[in-house]
Scaffold this active site. Structure first.
Site, PDB file in Angstrom:
ATOM      1  N   ARG A  10       2.276 -51.714  -7.105  1.00 56.37           N
ATOM      2  CA  ARG A  10       1.368 -50.646  -6.624  1.00 56.37           C
ATOM      3  C   ARG A  10       2.117 -49.431  -6.093  1.00 56.37           C
ATOM      4  NH1 ARG A  10      -1.785 -54.705  -3.901  1.00 56.37           N
ATOM      5  NH2 ARG A  10      -3.366 -55.505  -5.330  1.00 56.37           N
ATOM      6  N   LYS A  47       1.765 -35.717 -12.273  1.00 61.33           N
ATOM      7  CA  LYS A  47       1.035 -36.287 -13.413  1.00 61.33           C
ATOM      8  C   LYS A  47       1.950 -37.270 -14.133  1.00 61.33           C
ATOM      9  CE  LYS A  47      -2.509 -32.932 -14.570  1.00 61.33           C
ATOM     10  NZ  LYS A  47      -3.019 -31.971 -15.572  1.00 61.33           N
ATOM     11  N   GLU A 105       6.064 -23.215 -21.747  1.00 64.90           N
ATOM     12  CA  GLU A 105       5.439 -23.458 -20.433  1.00 64.90           C
ATOM     13  C   GLU A 105       5.754 -22.307 -19.471  1.00 64.90           C
ATOM     14  OE1 GLU A 105       3.238 -25.678 -19.924  1.00 64.90           O
ATOM     15  OE2 GLU A 105       3.591 -27.249 -21.416  1.00 64.90           O
ATOM     16  N   LYS A 165       3.972 -23.511  -9.754  1.00 66.23           N
ATOM     17  CA  LYS A 165       3.338 -24.819  -9.963  1.00 66.23           C
ATOM     18  C   LYS A 165       3.106 -25.533  -8.639  1.00 66.23           C
ATOM     19  CE  LYS A 165       2.718 -28.860 -12.545  1.00 66.23           C
ATOM     20  NZ  LYS A 165       3.004 -29.646 -13.720  1.00 66.23           N
ATOM     21  N   GLU A 168      -6.737 -31.828  -9.719  1.00 68.85           N
ATOM     22  CA  GLU A 168      -7.339 -31.041 -10.798  1.00 68.85           C
ATOM     23  C   GLU A 168      -8.869 -31.046 -10.779  1.00 68.85           C
ATOM     24  OE1 GLU A 168      -5.020 -31.055 -14.471  1.00 68.85           O
ATOM     25  OE2 GLU A 168      -6.877 -30.748 -15.568  1.00 68.85           O
ATOM     26  N   ARG A 179      -6.131 -26.236 -10.698  1.00 71.48           N
ATOM     27  CA  ARG A 179      -4.983 -26.826 -11.408  1.00 71.48           C
ATOM     28  C   ARG A 179      -5.209 -26.798 -12.920  1.00 71.48           C
ATOM     29  NH1 ARG A 179      -1.167 -32.066 -10.085  1.00 71.48           N
ATOM     30  NH2 ARG A 179       0.049 -31.923 -11.998  1.00 71.48           N
ATOM     31  N   ASN A 214      -3.480 -25.730 -17.813  1.00 71.40           N
ATOM     32  CA  ASN A 214      -3.743 -26.227 -19.162  1.00 71.40           C
ATOM     33  C   ASN A 214      -4.024 -25.102 -20.151  1.00 71.40           C
ATOM     34  OD1 ASN A 214      -3.495 -28.900 -18.298  1.00 71.40           O
ATOM     35  ND2 ASN A 214      -5.619 -28.916 -17.593  1.00 71.40           N
ATOM     36  N   HIS A 226      -3.532 -25.647 -23.800  1.00 67.95           N
ATOM     37  CA  HIS A 226      -3.261 -27.074 -24.004  1.00 67.95           C
ATOM     38  C   HIS A 226      -4.371 -27.831 -24.734  1.00 67.95           C
ATOM     39  CE1 HIS A 226       0.150 -26.260 -21.513  1.00 67.95           C
ATOM     40  NE2 HIS A 226       0.526 -27.515 -21.474  1.00 67.95           N
ATOM     41  N   HIS A 233      -2.903 -30.066 -27.560  1.00 67.89           N
ATOM     42  CA  HIS A 233      -2.989 -31.535 -27.636  1.00 67.89           C
ATOM     43  C   HIS A 233      -3.583 -31.974 -28.972  1.00 67.89           C
ATOM     44  CE1 HIS A 233      -2.803 -32.094 -22.966  1.00 67.89           C
ATOM     45  NE2 HIS A 233      -1.656 -31.806 -23.500  1.00 67.89           N
ATOM     46  N   HIS A 239       5.854 -30.547 -27.967  1.00 69.51           N
ATOM     47  CA  HIS A 239       4.792 -30.087 -27.067  1.00 69.51           C
ATOM     48  C   HIS A 239       4.815 -28.560 -26.911  1.00 69.51           C
ATOM     49  CE1 HIS A 239       1.886 -30.175 -23.855  1.00 69.51           C
ATOM     50  NE2 HIS A 239       2.729 -29.594 -23.019  1.00 69.51           N
TER      51      HIS A 239
HETATM   52  N1  GLY Z   1       1.197 -29.843 -16.850  1.00 67.36           N
HETATM   53  C1  GLY Z   1      -0.028 -29.503 -16.234  1.00 67.36           C
HETATM   54  C2  GLY Z   1      -0.174 -30.089 -14.879  1.00 67.36           C
HETATM   55  O1  GLY Z   1       0.739 -30.665 -14.333  1.00 67.36           O
HETATM   56  O2  GLY Z   1      -1.251 -30.003 -14.311  1.00 67.36           O
END
Ligand code: GLY
Length: 364
Positions: A122, A144, A186, A229, A239, A243, A247, A250, A254, A267
């Site tokens: 955990r 993430k 990015e 960031k 998010e 946040r 994206n 993205h 994706h 990516h």
């Molecule tokens: N890469 C996008 C984020 O970390 O929210």
């Protein structure tokens, strides 16, 4: 130069450091501060190929027991099977709640190691040592973690913050060209959603020897992106709002990655194309901008995919399985104008079709 910033999260504040030759000292300081006597290291095979001696020497000098596991490079490693193997390995090797896991590699290594650290017992301490530009400016910050599923990218995972992030520019010395543009996308994204000066600062990437020619400028730029960031993550860690602006490009990206089986496009290449599509869609939805600031970097990218490899119906269905699709309405991060991001639901398939045509145009 070496610089550090604090990244605030609900589980505490952690330090992000970027600089040259900072790896050894930061790892030693961490060991002194936390007193760990065993640890695990998860390292990407390419990083291991070039930097195994440096990594081994660093941990040898600590007088701690460490076990290193090398994982295959590339998105193919971000699977439940790989996660399961690593959990088996940790549990069979006697991992304890206070045994740190060091993730040394790019975004794939960090995402996978992060999810392993989040789920073993955990949660065990996680330290990111990002070795690619992309991981330094994006994936190592903000917690993430996860792996891919057959139906889409990053669909299994958890938010799990590291104890520390150590970004050492010396690791970039062996970065292949495609990985520079992977990170550049990015960085350009931060220019699009936050700070227009970044577009100008990115001109250094036109120099094929950016690390030697512009080391200080690169260090500053990475730090700036990390700060943007960190601020976004501090404001909306899980998010539920802003946040999502990270994206930008993205949702398209994706889908492109999935339809190209995650190996033909990396990516960053997908994000570059995704940003061009998102700008087109932004304009279709009333945004006032042109794509010049992004297009100015087009010559740095070459794409291995052709439009025939990306049927539009498959791109649409890949977008449907994205986490950002709600009630069958496509949700995109678009721009009202530069640095004015907005999350918008788009029902008009014709507008999305025009955005995909932008990608096809680039792949002719
Ligand atoms: N890469 C996008 C984020 O970390 O929210």
């Amino acid at each position: 130069m070496t610089a550090s910033i604090d990244v605030k999260s609900s589980s505490g504040t952690y330090c992000y450091t970027v600089g040259s030759s900072v790896f050894e000292g930061k790892i030693a300081a961490l060991q002194q501060n936390t007193g760990f006597d065993t640890c695990f290291i998860l390292v990407d095979e390419n990083v291991w190929k070039y930097h195994s001696e440096r990594i081994s020497n660093t941990f040898d000098s600590l007088n701690v027991e460490y076990t290193c596991r090398v994982i295959p490079a590339g998105e193919q490693s971000k699977t439940v099977t790989q996660w399961n193997d690593l959990i088996d390995f940790l549990l069979q090797s006697g991992v304890r709640r206070n045994t740190p896991l060091f993730a040394i590699g790019g975004g794939v290594t960090g995402d996978l190691a992060g999810f392993v650290a989040a789920s073993a017992l955990r949660g065990i301490p996680l330290v990111h040592v990002p070795t690619t530009l992309l991981a330094m400016v994006d994936s190592s910050i903000g917690g993430k973690t996860g792996v891919n599923h057959a139906t889409g990218k990053n669909l299994i995972g958890a938010f799990y913050q590291p104890e520390e992030v150590i970004a050492d520019l010396d690791f970039l010395d062996t970065l292949p060209h495609r990985d520079w543009t992977n990170g550049l996308s990015e960085i350009l994204k931060y220019g699009a959603i936050d700070d227009p000066a970044i577009f100008d600062e990115c001109k250094i990437f036109h120099d094929s020897n950016v690390l030697d020619s512009f080391r200080n400028e690169l260090n500053q730029l990475i730090l700036k992106c990390a700060q943007i960031k960190a601020d976004i993550v501090a404001a909306d860690e899980f998010e539920s709002g802003t946040r999502a602006f990270l994206n930008f490009g993205h949702t398209f990206a994706h889908a492109l990655e999935k339809v190209s089986d995650f190996d033909q496009l990396n990516h960053g290449e997908a994000v570059y194309l995704g940003m061009l599509s998102a700008i087109k869609l932004s304009k279709e939805m009333g945004g006032e901008l042109d794509d010049k600031p992004i297009r100015d970097f087009r010559s740095l990218y070459s794409f291995k995919v052709t439009r025939e490899m990306l049927p539009e119906n498959e791109l649409f269905s890949a977008m449907r399985s994205d986490k950002k699709v709600i009630d069958n309405t496509f949700r995109f991060v678009l721009l009202k104008s530069w640095q004015q991001p907005v999350v918008m639901s788009v029902k008009e398939k014709e507008c999305i079709h025009k955005a995909w045509l932008t990608v096809y145009h680039e792949l002719q």
